[in-house]
Design a protein around this motif. Structure first.
Motif: not given
Length: 958
Positions: A304-308, A401-403, A428-430, A433-435
Motif C-alpha cells: 500500500s501507499r503507507n503501512q502505518i 503520546r500524540d501524533a 490525527g494519525l488516523v 497519515e492514514g494509520a
C-alpha cells in the motif's frame, strides 16, 4: 604457536591444535559469559551475580578470582599473551575490577557461522545465478558448524537466552537460504532432502515448510507437499497462530495449479552489512491475539501507499508485547531489520521523549556521524527519510503520546512499515497519515488461563481450578496484572492459589480495590499487593525511584538515591527485579514500567516533603559529583568549580581513566540532561550550572550541540536566579561555542559579548581571556582572521597578567595558528615553541600535541621538511597516547604530505591509508576527500586547518 578455537554452536568446547581442552562446569559458565561479551570488560561483581545468582556468599569475589586464574591456565598454559592465544585480561581495580576475553573473532565458530550466512544471503539477495552455487557452499559450511542448541552447557541461564535465540534464528536463516539456492539451481530433490531435516528441527518455521512443499511439488510429489502444508497449518493453529500463506499454498497444490519458480528476488545493495535490530527479545510467554496478529501482519506487508499500524488499548493490556511479537514475525518480510524506541509518552514524570530526540537516536543507530547530522529538525527528518528510502525496515514507536511526537519518525517511502503503540487513539494519525488502528481488549478467560499456565507448571492450577477463576476475575483479565500475580505465585511455590486469590479479594473496598472495574484501578491494587510483600529497604527504593528523572538507573545511582552503600543496594535492586517491579533491560541498568512509576509516585507523594527533597538532593549530588569526576578524566587541566560536599549516603562514580569516563557519559547522557532540568525545577540552582559545566566537554566532543544549548540555557537561568555572574558568564561562553558549531554565529557573538560584560564587572581576567579565545574562533569562522588574531593577542596578555600558565600556553598556540593562516609561518614557530615550553612543564599532553602539529605545519611551509617530520611524529605519538583519534588522523595526513615532498611516496601513502582507516571508522566527512585523492594517485596537499576544533572553549587544537 598453539592455535586456540572456541566453539559455542552446541555445548561449549575449547580446542588447542585440534585437541579438546577439558573445562569444569564453572569454567564453562565463566567462559560463556566472557565469550558473550567478547572484547568487552565484564565487571567482577556482575560475574558474581551471573554465576551464583542470589547464592553468592561473602567469599564469592575470591572464588571468582580463583576461577579466572584456572581459566587462564586452561586457555593458554605457560604461554599467555602469545599471538593467537585467548587471554583473560584484568581491567581496572576495586569496584571497577573487570575481566575481558581478548580473542580474535575468527577463532570463534559463531563469528565464522554468522559471516558465512551473511555472505550467502548477500549472494542470494543480489539474484545473480552465478552466485547461487557459491551460496550453497557457504550455507553448507555454516550449517556444518552447528552442533546446537548453542551454548548447550548454559542454555537455560538467563544471560545466554538472547544470544541462543539469535543464533538459532541464524541457523533457520541458513537452512532457508540453502534451500532457496538449491531450488533456484533447479536441484529440487536435494532441497527437499535438506528441508525434511530442517522442518523436523524447526517444526514451527512457516518459511521452511513452505519451501519444502514447493520443492516436493516441483518433484511431482503432490501428496507429500500437501501433507507438509496441512501439518504445518495444524501445528501453528494449535499455538494460536494462523498460517494464511501456507493455507493458500495447500489449496493451490490440491488443485494442481501451476506455481512460479521459487527463486530469490534481487534487492538493491544495502548500506549496512547486516540488518539493524533494536528490538527487545521476543516475548517467550506471549499468549492469544492470533486474529489481531494475522490482521496486523497482512497490513504491514501489503503493497500500500503507507503501512502505518496504530495499536491502542488500555494501560497494561499488552500493547508493547504485541508490537514486539509482531515485529519478530515480520523479520522475514522486512529484511533490513528494525528500529525500536520507547517514546515514554505516558511517563508519570512527564519526561516524554520528543520526536526530535528519537530522531537523533535513530540517526545515531543508522551510523550518521555527529558532525553530519543537520542542525534543524527538518533537516534531520529529511536525512532520516533518505536513509530509509532504499530499505525495507520495520519502525516500532512504542508508547506515543500524540501524533506530533510520531510524525518526524515516519518514513517517506512505502518500503518500510511502522507500528505505533499508544494509550491514546491518536485520531490525527488516523485521519491525516492514514494509520490503520487495531484496538487490543482484555484477554478472554481461556487466554488468561493460558497466560497463567505458561508461568505456573507445578500442578497448582489443576488442583485449584476455582481459585484460578477467582484470580482471573480479580485481575480483570489484564495481562500485566496476571503476569505480576503469576510471578508472585511462582516465587512462592509453597503458597496455595486459594490463599493468593483470597488475598486479592480482601483488597476490594480499599483505596486500591478492584471494585471500580477500571483496569488502571485494578492494577493499582495488584501493585499495592506486590509492594507490601517487599522488605522495607526495597519498598523505600521503589517509592523513591519515582523521583529519578531517567528512563533507567544504574545500581550505584540507586544506592545514592536511597543513601545505602552500593554493596547493600545491589540485593535491594535484585529484590525489586524478582518482584517484576523493575526490569534489567541492559546489564547493570534497571527500568520501571511507566504504570509502576505512576504507582510509586503516588506512594512517595504521601511522604513528607522533606523526605522527597532530601532524595532529590542526593540524586543531583550523585550526578554532579560523578560528572565532575568524569570530566576531570577527560580534561584534567580544565579549570572547574569544586562542588560542595555531597550529602551523606551519596556514592558517586569515580571513573579510573578517560575511556571509562567517556563510557559513563555516553551511558548516562540522556539522564544527565534530564537531571539538569529537574534540578532547576526543584530549586537546586547551584547544581544546575555546575552540572551543565561538567557536561560541556563530553557534549561538545560528541557533537551533541542541541543538548549543550539546552543545558546551558538552564544554567543561565539558574545562575541569574542565584546571582552568580561568573557562572552566567561561563554558561554564555559554552552556549556560544555550540551556536558557533551549528552556524548560528550572530547568536554566538551576542552571548560572548554578554559574557565579556559580566566578566569585566567582576574584573575576571582569566574568564575574559577564555571568552576572547572563543570569540576569536567565531571571527575566524566569519572569515576575519585579522580580528581573530587581535582577540587571541588580548587573551594572551590577560592570561599572563593573571599568571594563568595553562591559558597562556593555549593562547600562544592560538596566536601561532592565526599567524599560520595569515601566511606568517616564522611567527608561528616563535609562538608555538614558547607554548611547548609551558605545556611540557604543566603536563598538558593535549595542548602539547596540538602545538607540535601547528609547529610542524609551519616548518612544512617554510621548507624545513625534516623538522616538520619530527614535529608531526611527536604530535602523532601524543595523540595516540591520549586516544585522540581525529588528531591522530590529522597528524598522519600531515606526515604523509611531508613524506611526499621529501620524495618518499611509499611512506606517504602508508600514512594516508592509516589516516583514512581512522576517519572511515569515525564516519568523518574528511574520509571521502582523502579517499578520492588516494584513488587519484596522491594524498592531501596541506592547505590549512591543522586541527580539529574540539571542546567547549572553541578550538582546543589551536
Amino acid at each position: 604457536m598453539a592455535q586456540l578455537r572456541i566453539a559455542v554452536l552446541g555445548p561449549l568446547e575449547v580446542e588447542r591444535d585440534g585437541v579438546t581442552v577439558p573445562l569444569g562446569p564453572r569454567q564453562a559458565e565463566l567462559l560463556s559469559v566472557l565469550v558473550l561479551a567478547l572484547g568487552r570488560p565484564v565487571l567482577a561483581h556482575r560475574l558474581v551475580d551471573l554465576l551464583w545468582d542470589a547464592g553468592a556468599g561473602d567469599g564469592a569475589a575470591a572464588t571468582l578470582r580463583s576461577h579466572v586464574s584456572h581459566l587462564r591456565r586452561t586457555l593458554a598454559p605457560g604461554r599467555q599473551g602469545n599471538a593467537g592465544e585467548a587471554v583473560v585480561t584484568t581491567v581496572g581495580t576495586g569496584a571497577g575490577l573487570a575481566y575481558r576475553l581478548d580473542l580474535p573473532p575468527d577463532q570463534l565458530d559463531a563469528h565464522l557461522f554468522e559471516e558465512e550466512i551473511t555472505q550467502g544471503r548477500r549472494l542470494l539477495d543480489h539474484g545473480d545465478p552465478t552466485g547461487f552455487l557459491r551460496a550453497t557452499e557457504l550455507f553448507g559450511t555454516a550449517l556444518a558448524r552447528w552442533r546446537g542448541p548453542a551454548f548447550a552447557n548454559v542454555a537455560g541461564r538467563p544471560y545466554a537466552l538472547s544470544e541462543v535465540a539469535r543464533l538459532e534464528a541464524l541457523c533457520r536463516t541458513a537452512r532457508r537460504g540453502s534451500a532457496e539456492a538449491l531450488i533456484a539451481l533447479g536441484r529440487h530433490s536435494a532441497a527437499a532432502g535438506d528441508l525434511t531435516g530442517a522442518v523436523a528441527q524447526f517444526p514451527y518455521d512457516e518459511g521452511l515448510r513452505r519451501l519444502l512443499a514447493l520443492a516436493l511439488y516441483a518433484e511431482q510429489r503432490v501428496d507429500e507437499a500437501a501433507e507438509v502444508c496441512r501439518q504445518g497449518a495444524a501445528l501453528l493453529r494449535a499455538r494460536g497462530m494462523e498460517a494464511p500463506q501456507l493455507q493458500r499454498l495447500h489449496t493451490t497444490i490440491l488443485r494442481r495449479e501451476e506455481l512460479p519458480v521459487a527463486t530469490p528476488t534481487p534487492v538493491a545493495a544495502r548500506s549496512t552489512p547486516r540488518p539493524l535490530d533494536l528490538l527487545p527479545p521476543n516475548p517467550p510467554q506471549f499468549v492469544g491475539r492470533a486474529a489481531e496478529l494475522d490482521d496486523a501482519r497482512r497490513h504491514c506487508v501489503a503493497p500500500s501507499r503507507n503501512q502505518i499500524l496504530l495499536v491502542t488499548g488500555a494501560a497494561g493490556v499488552g500493547k508493547t508485547s504485541f508490537a514486539v511479537r509482531l515485529a519478530h514475525l515480520l523479520a522475514g518480510d522486512l529484511p533490513d531489520g528494525c528500529l525500536y524506541v520507547n517514546l515514554r509518552g505516558f511517563d508519570p514524570g512527564g519526561a516524554a521523549l520528543s520526536g526530535d530526540e528519537a530522531l537523533r537516536l535513530f540517526l545515531d543507530v543508522l551510523q550518521v556521524p555527529p558532525e553530519q547530522i543537520p542542525s534543524s529538525q527538518e533537516g534531520r527528518a529529511g536525512r532520516y527519510r533518505s536513509l530509509l528510502s532504499p530499505r525495507r525496515m520495520l519502525i516500532v514507536l512504542d508508547n506515543a503520546r500524540d501524533a506530533e511526537q510520531v510524525r518526524p519518525l515516519l518514513p517517506g517511502t512505502p518500503g518500510c512499515a511502522v507500528v505505533v503503540t499508544s494509550r491514546s487513539q491518536l485520531p490525527g494519525l488516523v485521519a491525516v497519515e492514514g494509520a490503520r488502528p487495531i484496538t487490543l481488549g482484555l484477554l478472554t478467560v481461556a487466554e488468561a488461563r493460558e497466560l497463567l499456565a505458561t508461568r505456573l507448571r507445578d500442578g497448582r492450577m489443576a488442583a485449584e481450578p476455582g481459585s484460578v477463576d477467582g484470580i482471573i476475575e480479580r485481575c480483570a483479565r489484564l495481562p500485566l496484572a496476571l503476569a505480576i500475580v503469576a510471578a508472585r505465585a511462582a516465587a512462592h511455590p509453597g503458597f496455595s492459589l486459594t490463599a493468593l486469590a483470597h488475598e486479592l479479594a480482601e483488597s476490594q473496598g480499599s483505596l486500591d480495590g478492584f471494585a471500580a472495574g477500571d483496569p488502571t484501578t485494578d492494577l493499582r491494587s495488584v501493585f499495592s499487593w506486590s509492594y507490601r510483600a517487599l522488605g522495607e529497604p526495597a519498598a523505600r527504593m521503589f517509592r523513591l525511584l519515582a523521583l529519578h528523572p531517567g528512563q533507567d538507573i544504574s545500581v550505584r545511582a540507586a544506592a545514592s538515591l536511597v543513601a545505602l552503600p552500593e554493596r547493600q543496594a545491589r540485593p535491594v535492586v535484585a529484590e525489586l527485579a524478582r518482584a517484576q517491579l523493575v526490569v534489567e533491560r541492559v546489564p547493570g541498568r534497571y527500568s520501571c514500567h511507566d504504570l509502576l512509576r505512576a504507582y510509586a509516585a503516588e506512594l512517595v507523594e504521601s511522604k513528607p516533603e522533606e523526605v522527597r527533597r532530601a532524595a532529590r538532593h542526593r540524586i543531583v549530588d550523585h550526578y554532579l559529583h560523578s560528572a565532575r569526576a568524569a570530566d576531570g578524566r577527560l580534561s584534567p587541566l580544565r579549570s572547574t568549580i569544586t562542588p560542595p560536599p555531597a550529602r551523606l549516603g551519596v556514592t558517586p562514580e569515580e571513573p579510573a581513566d578517560s575511556g571509562r569516563a567517556l563510557a559513563w557519559f555516553a551511558e548516562e547522557h540522556q539522564v544527565l540532561v534530564r537531571v539538569v532540568e529537574m534540578a532547576g525545577r526543584h530549586g537546586f540552582d547551584r547544581h544546575v550550572w555546575q552540572l551543565a559545566s561538567a557536561l560541556t566537554t563530553f557534549l561538545s566532543r560528541r557533537g551533541y550541540w542541541e543538548d549543550l544549548i539546552v543545558v546551558q540555557k538552564h544554567a543561565l537561568a539558574a545562575a541569574d536566579r542565584a546571582g552568580e555572574p561568573a557562572a552566567a558568564a561561563q554558561a554564555h561562553r559554552d552556549v556560544a561555542a555550540a551556536y558557533s558549531e551549528t552556524g548560528r554565529l550572530p547568536s554566538a557573538r551576542a552571548h560572548l559579548e554578554s559574557a565579556l560584560a559580566l566578566l569585566a564587572e567582576q574584573a575576571d581576567q582569566v574568564g575574559q581571556a577564555q571568552t576572547l579565545l572563543t570569540l576569536s574562533w567565531v571571527s575566524e569562522k566569519e572569515g576575519d582572521q585579522a580580528t581573530a588574531l587581535g582577540h587571541d593577542q588580548v587573551a594572551l596578555r590577560l592570561f599572563r597578567a593573571a599568571g594563568h600558565e595553562a591559558g597562556e600556553a593555549r593562547a600562544l598556540n592560538a596566536v601561532g595558528w592565526d599567524h599560520a593562516v595569515l601566511g606568517e609561518h616564522r611567527e608561528t614557530v616563535r609562538y608555538c615553541q614558547r607554548a611547548l615550553v609551558l605545556q611540557r612543564r604543566l603536563g598538558d599532553a593535549l595542548g602539547e600535541a596540538n602545538s607540535w602539529d601547528t609547529l610542524g605545519y609551519a616548518h612544512h611551509h617554510l621548507g624545513h621538511h625534516q623538522r616538520a617530520a619530527r614535529c608531526f611524529r611527536r604530535a602523532l605519538a601524543l595523540s595516540r597516547e591520549l586516544g585522540h583519534r581525529y588528531n591522530e588522523a590529522e597528524a598522519l595526513q600531515h606526515l604523509g604530505d611531508n613524506h611526499e615532498v621529501l620524495g618518499d611516496p611509499v611512506a606517504a601513502r602508508h600514512c594516508w591509508v592509516r589516516a583514512l582507516e581512522i576517519l572511515t571508522q569515525m564516519g568523518h566527512p574528511a574520509a571521502e576527500q582523502l579517499r578520492g585523492r588516494l584513488a587519484a594517485g596522491h594524498g592531501r596537499t596541506p592547505t590549512g586547518g591543522t586541527g580539529c576544533q574540539e571542546g567547549p572553549l572553541a578550538a582546543q587544537k589551536r
